[in-house]
Design a protein around this motif. Structure first.
Motif, short mmCIF file in Angstrom:
data_model
loop_
_atom_site.label_atom_id
_atom_site.label_comp_id
_atom_site.label_asym_id
_atom_site.label_seq_id
_atom_site.Cartn_x
_atom_site.Cartn_y
_atom_site.Cartn_z
N THR A 140 -3.79 18.50 -4.66
CA THR A 140 -2.73 17.74 -5.32
C THR A 140 -1.37 18.20 -4.81
O THR A 140 -1.24 19.28 -4.24
CB THR A 140 -2.77 17.93 -6.85
OG1 THR A 140 -2.58 19.33 -7.14
CG2 THR A 140 -4.07 17.46 -7.44
N GLY A 141 -0.36 17.38 -5.04
CA GLY A 141 1.00 17.77 -4.71
C GLY A 141 1.59 16.92 -3.61
O GLY A 141 1.15 15.79 -3.34
N THR A 142 2.59 17.49 -2.96
CA THR A 142 3.30 16.80 -1.88
C THR A 142 3.48 17.76 -0.71
O THR A 142 3.78 18.94 -0.90
CB THR A 142 4.69 16.32 -2.36
OG1 THR A 142 4.51 15.41 -3.45
CG2 THR A 142 5.44 15.61 -1.24
N GLY A 159 -11.43 14.73 -3.83
CA GLY A 159 -11.16 13.90 -5.00
C GLY A 159 -9.77 14.09 -5.56
O GLY A 159 -9.55 13.89 -6.76
N GLY A 160 -8.84 14.45 -4.72
CA GLY A 160 -7.49 14.75 -5.17
C GLY A 160 -6.54 13.57 -5.11
O GLY A 160 -6.88 12.47 -4.65
N ILE A 186 -11.54 4.44 -1.62
CA ILE A 186 -10.56 5.47 -1.95
C ILE A 186 -9.17 4.84 -1.98
O ILE A 186 -8.68 4.38 -0.93
CB ILE A 186 -10.59 6.61 -0.91
CG1 ILE A 186 -11.98 7.26 -0.91
CG2 ILE A 186 -9.51 7.65 -1.20
CD1 ILE A 186 -12.23 8.15 0.27
N PRO A 187 -8.51 4.78 -3.12
CA PRO A 187 -7.18 4.18 -3.18
C PRO A 187 -6.19 4.97 -2.31
O PRO A 187 -6.07 6.18 -2.43
CB PRO A 187 -6.80 4.30 -4.66
CG PRO A 187 -8.10 4.42 -5.39
CD PRO A 187 -8.99 5.19 -4.46
N ALA A 188 -5.52 4.27 -1.42
CA ALA A 188 -4.54 4.88 -0.53
C ALA A 188 -3.51 3.83 -0.18
O ALA A 188 -3.79 2.63 -0.16
CB ALA A 188 -5.21 5.41 0.74
N GLU A 200 -8.72 10.58 -7.04
CA GLU A 200 -9.27 10.80 -8.38
C GLU A 200 -9.69 9.47 -9.00
O GLU A 200 -10.49 9.44 -9.95
CB GLU A 200 -8.25 11.50 -9.26
CG GLU A 200 -6.99 10.71 -9.55
CD GLU A 200 -6.02 11.49 -10.44
OE1 GLU A 200 -6.36 12.61 -10.85
OE2 GLU A 200 -4.92 10.96 -10.69
N ASP A 201 -9.15 8.37 -8.47
CA ASP A 201 -9.52 7.03 -8.96
C ASP A 201 -10.51 6.34 -8.02
O ASP A 201 -10.68 5.11 -8.11
CB ASP A 201 -8.26 6.16 -9.09
CG ASP A 201 -7.26 6.75 -10.08
OD1 ASP A 201 -7.70 7.31 -11.10
OD2 ASP A 201 -6.04 6.65 -9.82
N ALA A 202 -11.13 7.10 -7.13
CA ALA A 202 -12.03 6.51 -6.14
C ALA A 202 -13.24 5.87 -6.81
O ALA A 202 -13.77 6.36 -7.81
CB ALA A 202 -12.49 7.57 -5.15
N ARG A 203 -13.66 4.76 -6.22
CA ARG A 203 -14.87 4.06 -6.65
C ARG A 203 -15.70 3.80 -5.39
O ARG A 203 -15.52 2.80 -4.71
CB ARG A 203 -14.52 2.73 -7.33
CG ARG A 203 -13.73 2.87 -8.61
CD ARG A 203 -14.58 3.49 -9.73
NE ARG A 203 -13.83 3.52 -11.00
CZ ARG A 203 -13.07 4.53 -11.37
NH1 ARG A 203 -12.95 5.59 -10.58
NH2 ARG A 203 -12.42 4.51 -12.52
#
Length: 427
Positions: free
Chosen positions: A11-13, A250-251, A275-277, A289-292
């Motif tokens: 996580t992070g930037t 999963g971050g 994977i949302p990107a 973390e919201d991956a489906r």
């Protein structure tokens, strides 16, 4: 070596360095231009440092402004040394970008065959055909090659590349710059690295027009001189590698400093896997973390076509896909030796990957990896192994850091900044 252990989601930037693959042709373009160039965002990896050293040895003056560690000013000088020792050029692939500048300054270029990662032959036949189109002569030997400048000529140079070679495209563009001749180049490579060179030349007064099938270059008005300021774009491959690491754990994190359009093919691949990107103007965001997981097959095929998947995205995508459901296909005919490096190292972690050709493979996930000792046999293999190590049970130790540092000043440090359990250890 680097020790990697699985841990919490990243996580992070984090912000990527300048791109090695873009810095190399931009440094060569600065030398070819024959005017002072201030180049910013230069990465501190080994290959770029060698390129700067070669420029100094060939007669250019390199100055670093006080307090600006990522900036260099490349200045033309009157140095016309005839006995050049450019033996270090054998250590990097991009040394061939220097040929046009050497022809303009010294009338000839004598260089060893390019080196770097062992991922396939460094074919230069197409480069020599480019120089022949400008009237230059060439000769090849066992240890290196020589290109000799022709007597000055005028008129437009027209040629069509048989395939979209990045190296040959840059060679043609920079030779046009050093001869001051217009260029019409068919079937050019239009990767972000080439486009950054065209943007830089445009700021120096050159007229450039590029479409999928034709690149046109015209000299600036006579008498246009003075210093120019260029910037190395952010490293899209480093950004893509970090994105795959974030997704594998999963971050949710943001990778800044990269042009969003440069990583669009990578973002498309991540979304295909569920994977949302998103690619922002100057960043890449991953919300794994919201991956489906979609169970859809990923076809990661390296391509030289405009908008195609850069070959350097394929290794970290392969490491990511090992943990995702579906049967996935990977192919890289651009670098035919890459799979020979990468697949045996992933196998040490327990990966089961089917080779369906010398440049293609298939795997079915999810697979459970186990930490082991592996080797970064080339830059991209090293980065992919770190991605795989973040999900493998136990400790993965990655040797061969000298290879990894050729392309990244501190990729482990960026992963650590996102929360990865990763550190350098003494063997």
């Amino acid at each position: 070596m680097i020790a990697v252990r699985p841990g919490p989601p990243l996580t992070g930037t984090v912000t990527v360095d300048g791109s090695k693959n873009a810095a190399m042709p931009l440094l060569a373009a600065a030398a070819a231009l024959g005017r002072p160039v201030r180049l910013g965002n230069i990465p501190a990896n080994t290959d770029v440092q060698i390129m700067l050293t070669l420029l100094q040895q060939a007669g250019w003056h390199i100055a670093q402004p006080v307090g600006e560690q990522t900036t260099a000013v490349i200045l033309p000088t009157e140095n016309r040394t005839t006995h050049l020792d450019l033996s270090q050029a054998a250590r990097i692939r991009a040394s061939y970008y220097l040929v046009p500048a050497l022809l303009a300054r010294h009338g000839e270029a004598r260089l060893p065959w390019p080196g770097g990662c062992r991922i396939g032959a460094r074919g230069m036949d197409l480069h020599f055909k480019v120089y022949e189109a400008f009237g230059d002569g060439s000769a090849q030997g066992g240890s290196g090659y020589r290109v000799e400048a022709s007597t000055p000529r005028t008129g437009t140079v027209s040629l069509v590349l048989p395939f979209r070679s990045r190296g040959a495209t840059v060679a043609a563009v920079l030779r046009a710059v050093t001869t001051g001749r217009p260029l019409r180049l068919g079937e050019p490579n239009l990767s972000p690295e080439v486009l950054s060179v065209l943007d830089a030349l445009r700021s120096a007064g050159w007229e450039t027009r590029a479409s999928a099938h034709l690149l046109v270059l015209s000299p600036p008005p006579v008498g246009q001189e003075g210093a120019v300021v260029w910037q190395v774009p952010g490293d899209k491959v480093e950004a893509g590698t970090l994105a795959c690491a974030i997704a594998a754990t999963g971050g949710t994190a943001r990778v800044g400093g990269v042009h969003g359009k440069d990583v669009t093919p990578l973002v498309t691949a991540l979304r295909h896997l569920g994977i949302p990107a998103s690619a922002e103007a100057d960043a890449l965001a991953v919300h794994a973390e919201d991956a489906r997981p979609t169970n859809r097959a990923l076809r990661a095929i390296a391509s030289l076509s405009p908008g195609g998947l850069d070959a350097d995205f394929e290794p970290p995508l392969m490491a990511l896909a090992l943990g995702l459901p579906g049967t996935h296909l990977f192919a890289d005919a651009i670098n035919p030796g890459r799979h020979g490096n990468l697949l045996p190292q992933l196998a040490r972690l327990g990966a089961e990957i089917e080779e369906i050709s010398p440049t293609g493979c298939r795997l079915t996930g999810p697979q459970r990896l186990t930490g082991a000792g592996v080797e970064a046999t080339d830059i991209r293999t090293g980065s992919a192994l770190m991605v795989a190590g973040l999900t493998a049970r136990g400790v993965t130790t990655v040797g061969g850091l000298e290879q990894l540092r050729r392309g990244h000043a501190d990729l482990p440090g960026k992963l650590r900044a996102l929360g990865a359990d990763i550190c350098e250890v003494t063997p």
